[in-house]
Scaffold this motif. Structure first.
Motif, PDB file in Angstrom:
ATOM      1  N   LYS A  25       0.819  -1.224   0.000  1.00 32.00           N
ATOM      2  CA  LYS A  25       0.000   0.000   0.000  1.00 32.00           C
ATOM      3  C   LYS A  25       0.848   1.268   0.000  1.00 32.00           C
ATOM      4  O   LYS A  25       0.513   2.248  -0.658  1.00 32.00           O
ATOM      5  CB  LYS A  25      -0.936   0.032   1.214  1.00 32.00           C
ATOM      6  CG  LYS A  25      -1.912  -1.113   1.296  1.00 32.00           C
ATOM      7  CD  LYS A  25      -3.147  -0.810   0.535  1.00 32.00           C
ATOM      8  CE  LYS A  25      -4.184  -1.905   0.752  1.00 32.00           C
ATOM      9  NZ  LYS A  25      -5.445  -1.567   0.169  1.00 32.00           N
ATOM     10  N   TRP A  88       1.522  15.228  -5.036  1.00 30.96           N
ATOM     11  CA  TRP A  88       0.338  14.835  -5.808  1.00 30.96           C
ATOM     12  C   TRP A  88       0.486  13.454  -6.419  1.00 30.96           C
ATOM     13  O   TRP A  88      -0.474  12.679  -6.456  1.00 30.96           O
ATOM     14  CB  TRP A  88      -0.015  15.896  -6.844  1.00 30.96           C
ATOM     15  CG  TRP A  88      -0.473  17.138  -6.146  1.00 30.96           C
ATOM     16  CD1 TRP A  88       0.208  18.311  -6.010  1.00 30.96           C
ATOM     17  CD2 TRP A  88      -1.703  17.299  -5.414  1.00 30.96           C
ATOM     18  NE1 TRP A  88      -0.513  19.198  -5.245  1.00 30.96           N
ATOM     19  CE2 TRP A  88      -1.705  18.606  -4.872  1.00 30.96           C
ATOM     20  CE3 TRP A  88      -2.799  16.484  -5.158  1.00 30.96           C
ATOM     21  CZ2 TRP A  88      -2.746  19.104  -4.102  1.00 30.96           C
ATOM     22  CZ3 TRP A  88      -3.847  16.977  -4.390  1.00 30.96           C
ATOM     23  CH2 TRP A  88      -3.813  18.269  -3.871  1.00 30.96           C
ATOM     24  N   ARG A  89       1.669  13.095  -6.862  1.00 29.62           N
ATOM     25  CA  ARG A  89       1.915  11.735  -7.374  1.00 29.62           C
ATOM     26  C   ARG A  89       1.605  10.705  -6.291  1.00 29.62           C
ATOM     27  O   ARG A  89       0.852   9.763  -6.502  1.00 29.62           O
ATOM     28  CB  ARG A  89       3.374  11.605  -7.826  1.00 29.62           C
ATOM     29  CG  ARG A  89       3.775  10.190  -8.254  1.00 29.62           C
ATOM     30  CD  ARG A  89       5.283   9.967  -8.224  1.00 29.62           C
ATOM     31  NE  ARG A  89       5.801  10.090  -6.866  1.00 29.62           N
ATOM     32  CZ  ARG A  89       7.010  10.551  -6.573  1.00 29.62           C
ATOM     33  NH1 ARG A  89       7.850  10.934  -7.530  1.00 29.62           N
ATOM     34  NH2 ARG A  89       7.413  10.627  -5.320  1.00 29.62           N
ATOM     35  N   ASP A  90       2.198  10.916  -5.116  1.00 30.68           N
ATOM     36  CA  ASP A  90       2.036   9.946  -4.033  1.00 30.68           C
ATOM     37  C   ASP A  90       0.624   9.957  -3.451  1.00 30.68           C
ATOM     38  O   ASP A  90       0.084   8.902  -3.118  1.00 30.68           O
ATOM     39  CB  ASP A  90       3.074  10.195  -2.942  1.00 30.68           C
ATOM     40  CG  ASP A  90       4.489   9.884  -3.425  1.00 30.68           C
ATOM     41  OD1 ASP A  90       4.640   9.265  -4.500  1.00 30.68           O
ATOM     42  OD2 ASP A  90       5.438  10.266  -2.728  1.00 30.68           O
ATOM     43  N   TYR A  91       0.030  11.122  -3.352  1.00 25.58           N
ATOM     44  CA  TYR A  91      -1.341  11.216  -2.842  1.00 25.58           C
ATOM     45  C   TYR A  91      -2.292  10.401  -3.725  1.00 25.58           C
ATOM     46  O   TYR A  91      -3.064   9.575  -3.228  1.00 25.58           O
ATOM     47  CB  TYR A  91      -1.768  12.690  -2.780  1.00 25.58           C
ATOM     48  CG  TYR A  91      -3.203  12.892  -2.385  1.00 25.58           C
ATOM     49  CD1 TYR A  91      -3.610  12.730  -1.071  1.00 25.58           C
ATOM     50  CD2 TYR A  91      -4.158  13.266  -3.327  1.00 25.58           C
ATOM     51  CE1 TYR A  91      -4.941  12.918  -0.699  1.00 25.58           C
ATOM     52  CE2 TYR A  91      -5.483  13.460  -2.974  1.00 25.58           C
ATOM     53  CZ  TYR A  91      -5.868  13.288  -1.651  1.00 25.58           C
ATOM     54  OH  TYR A  91      -7.182  13.471  -1.288  1.00 25.58           O
ATOM     55  N   HIS A  92      -2.234  10.599  -5.038  1.00 24.69           N
ATOM     56  CA  HIS A  92      -3.127   9.878  -5.949  1.00 24.69           C
ATOM     57  C   HIS A  92      -2.815   8.382  -5.968  1.00 24.69           C
ATOM     58  O   HIS A  92      -3.731   7.554  -6.035  1.00 24.69           O
ATOM     59  CB  HIS A  92      -3.074  10.482  -7.353  1.00 24.69           C
ATOM     60  CG  HIS A  92      -3.697  11.846  -7.414  1.00 24.69           C
ATOM     61  ND1 HIS A  92      -5.031  12.068  -7.150  1.00 24.69           N
ATOM     62  CD2 HIS A  92      -3.165  13.054  -7.666  1.00 24.69           C
ATOM     63  CE1 HIS A  92      -5.303  13.355  -7.256  1.00 24.69           C
ATOM     64  NE2 HIS A  92      -4.170  13.981  -7.562  1.00 24.69           N
ATOM     65  N   GLU A  93      -1.549   8.034  -5.897  1.00 27.94           N
ATOM     66  CA  GLU A  93      -1.164   6.619  -5.849  1.00 27.94           C
ATOM     67  C   GLU A  93      -1.705   5.966  -4.574  1.00 27.94           C
ATOM     68  O   GLU A  93      -2.226   4.844  -4.608  1.00 27.94           O
ATOM     69  CB  GLU A  93       0.356   6.469  -5.921  1.00 27.94           C
ATOM     70  CG  GLU A  93       0.843   5.042  -5.888  1.00 27.94           C
ATOM     71  CD  GLU A  93       0.449   4.213  -7.105  1.00 27.94           C
ATOM     72  OE1 GLU A  93       0.377   2.982  -6.970  1.00 27.94           O
ATOM     73  OE2 GLU A  93       0.203   4.785  -8.188  1.00 27.94           O
ATOM     74  N   LEU A  95      -4.286   6.919  -2.777  1.00 30.43           N
ATOM     75  CA  LEU A  95      -5.743   6.793  -2.915  1.00 30.43           C
ATOM     76  C   LEU A  95      -6.098   5.569  -3.756  1.00 30.43           C
ATOM     77  O   LEU A  95      -7.007   4.805  -3.400  1.00 30.43           O
ATOM     78  CB  LEU A  95      -6.334   8.047  -3.562  1.00 30.43           C
ATOM     79  CG  LEU A  95      -6.496   9.276  -2.688  1.00 30.43           C
ATOM     80  CD1 LEU A  95      -6.965  10.462  -3.543  1.00 30.43           C
ATOM     81  CD2 LEU A  95      -7.461   9.026  -1.539  1.00 30.43           C
ATOM     82  N   SER A  96      -5.374   5.360  -4.849  1.00 30.23           N
ATOM     83  CA  SER A  96      -5.664   4.227  -5.734  1.00 30.23           C
ATOM     84  C   SER A  96      -5.388   2.887  -5.057  1.00 30.23           C
ATOM     85  O   SER A  96      -5.944   1.872  -5.450  1.00 30.23           O
ATOM     86  CB  SER A  96      -4.870   4.333  -7.041  1.00 30.23           C
ATOM     87  OG  SER A  96      -3.514   4.007  -6.835  1.00 30.23           O
ATOM     88  N   ARG A  97      -4.549   2.891  -4.036  1.00 28.99           N
ATOM     89  CA  ARG A  97      -4.229   1.660  -3.301  1.00 28.99           C
ATOM     90  C   ARG A  97      -5.101   1.488  -2.055  1.00 28.99           C
ATOM     91  O   ARG A  97      -4.853   0.592  -1.260  1.00 28.99           O
ATOM     92  CB  ARG A  97      -2.756   1.647  -2.916  1.00 28.99           C
ATOM     93  CG  ARG A  97      -1.854   1.516  -4.125  1.00 28.99           C
ATOM     94  CD  ARG A  97      -0.404   1.514  -3.740  1.00 28.99           C
ATOM     95  NE  ARG A  97       0.405   1.443  -4.960  1.00 28.99           N
ATOM     96  CZ  ARG A  97       1.655   1.071  -4.963  1.00 28.99           C
ATOM     97  NH1 ARG A  97       2.253   0.720  -3.843  1.00 28.99           N
ATOM     98  NH2 ARG A  97       2.327   1.046  -6.091  1.00 28.99           N
ATOM     99  N   GLY A  98      -6.075   2.375  -1.891  1.00 28.05           N
ATOM    100  CA  GLY A  98      -7.033   2.222  -0.791  1.00 28.05           C
ATOM    101  C   GLY A  98      -6.634   2.853   0.528  1.00 28.05           C
ATOM    102  O   GLY A  98      -7.239   2.568   1.556  1.00 28.05           O
ATOM    103  N   GLU A 100      -6.736   5.427   3.388  1.00 26.69           N
ATOM    104  CA  GLU A 100      -7.786   6.329   3.860  1.00 26.69           C
ATOM    105  C   GLU A 100      -7.173   7.638   4.372  1.00 26.69           C
ATOM    106  O   GLU A 100      -6.400   7.637   5.337  1.00 26.69           O
ATOM    107  CB  GLU A 100      -8.592   5.677   4.983  1.00 26.69           C
ATOM    108  CG  GLU A 100      -9.677   6.572   5.526  1.00 26.69           C
ATOM    109  CD  GLU A 100     -10.396   6.007   6.729  1.00 26.69           C
ATOM    110  OE1 GLU A 100     -11.203   6.754   7.324  1.00 26.69           O
ATOM    111  OE2 GLU A 100     -10.156   4.836   7.084  1.00 26.69           O
TER     112      GLU A 100
END
Length: 145
Positions: A25, A88-93, A95-98, A100
């Motif tokens: 994650k 932003w790269r890590d934030y979106h990644e 989020l995509s991995r679940g 919270e």
């Protein structure tokens, strides 16, 4: 004199589920996973990608009093701070991995930050410090030595 903090112990319920969370994650590297038979425990160390600093020791609770601290190591405050070179790269990644997020992205005087939970509920800051932040200046000096 040169000293550094090399590990921070994070109390976990189960080694394998913690390894799964941190490596799958959060994309951390598993640095070490060594069984210590004399203590019937494992020495499990993980580290963020590209990090050369402090690592996290995943320490399974071995006593009832330790179990009460799983997910609450800092009494509900943010406990750990994960700095990134691209928020932003890590934030979106994440989020995509679940992952919270309990507080969304916000611009602060020190950088961009959002708060997320780990698998047990400990709070973390995902942060990208501004280039002029004192820690950023300090880390550049340390790595140049």
């Amino acid at each position: 004199m040169v000293q550094s903090i090399i590990h921070i112990a994070l109390v976990v319920k189960d080694y394998d589920e913690a390894i799964e969370f941190y490596t799958k994650k959060l994309n951390f590297a598993l640095i070490e996973d060594t069984f210590q038979p004399e203590q019937d425990k494992r020495w499990v160390v993980v580290s963020p990608p590209g990090s050369v600093g402090t690592t996290i020791l995943l320490a399974r609770a071995s006593k009832p009093e330790q179990e009460s601290f799983i997910g609450n190591q800092a009494g509900g405050r943010v406990f750990l701070f994960l700095n990134t070179d691209d928020f932003w790269r890590d934030y979106h990644e994440m989020l995509s991995r679940g992952i919270e997020f309990v507080r969304g992205p916000k611009e602060q005087s020190y950088g961009t930050v959002a708060v997320f939970k780990d698998l047990y509920g400990n709070l973390w800051d995902l942060v990208q410090l501004r280039e002029d932040h004192p820690l950023m200046k300090r880390s550049k000096v340390i790595f140049l030595v």
